[in-house]
Design an enzyme around this catalytic site. Sequence first.
Site, PDB file in Angstrom:
ATOM      1  N   GLY A  73      -7.104  -2.196 -31.097  1.00  0.00           N
ATOM      2  CA  GLY A  73      -7.124  -3.161 -32.201  1.00  0.00           C
ATOM      3  C   GLY A  73      -6.977  -2.497 -33.556  1.00  0.00           C
ATOM      4  O   GLY A  73      -6.236  -2.980 -34.420  1.00  0.00           O
ATOM      5  N   CYS A  74      -7.649  -1.383 -33.745  1.00  0.00           N
ATOM      6  CA  CYS A  74      -7.583  -0.680 -35.028  1.00  0.00           C
ATOM      7  C   CYS A  74      -6.197  -0.076 -35.253  1.00  0.00           C
ATOM      8  O   CYS A  74      -5.688  -0.073 -36.378  1.00  0.00           O
ATOM      9  CB  CYS A  74      -8.669   0.384 -35.103  1.00  0.00           C
ATOM     10  SG  CYS A  74     -10.328  -0.342 -35.011  1.00  0.00           S
ATOM     11  N   THR A  75      -5.590   0.398 -34.192  1.00  0.00           N
ATOM     12  CA  THR A  75      -4.239   0.932 -34.297  1.00  0.00           C
ATOM     13  C   THR A  75      -3.257  -0.185 -34.637  1.00  0.00           C
ATOM     14  O   THR A  75      -2.404  -0.028 -35.516  1.00  0.00           O
ATOM     15  CB  THR A  75      -3.834   1.646 -32.994  1.00  0.00           C
ATOM     16  OG1 THR A  75      -4.734   2.737 -32.781  1.00  0.00           O
ATOM     17  CG2 THR A  75      -2.407   2.161 -33.062  1.00  0.00           C
TER      18      THR A  75
END
Length: 154
Positions: free
Chosen positions: A42-44
């Site tokens: 998700g952060c990527t």
Amino acid sequence: MTVGDRIPDVLGTDQNGNEIKSGDYRGRKLVLYSYPRANTSGCTAEACSLQAHKSELEAAGYAVVGVSKDKQAAQKKFADAHGLDFPLIADTETTLQQALGCWGEKVACGRRTIGTLRTTYLVNEDGVIEKIFTPKEIKTKIHAEQILDYINGK
């Protein structure tokens, strides 16, 4: 923090060892976003969305700065691996996240934990928060588009 509040002066140290201050962005707008952990799916997706639309955000007057609890080396590895050319603050003591209000209790996989609440702050030229995207609003794969839609009044 809420809409109308001024962000802290000292934001922290980025992946390259540079001290980042809100005053560095006076006269420019800022997308200040918090994310739980570098190099997770998700952060990527969120970081890559912001990088892919960085020129559009800049054309609208916005710089991008990310913040997470990751150490400086992890932030550097994350930036290098995904071609991120904006500051990623290594807020290992969660000082900035606590000040912003994006550090707190969350539920992940049915467990209550304390950690980073994925949040985005749109900050005006004077360092004042104008819009907050909450964790439930953020769609990581298209987050930059969400921001641009808001900026463009859609």
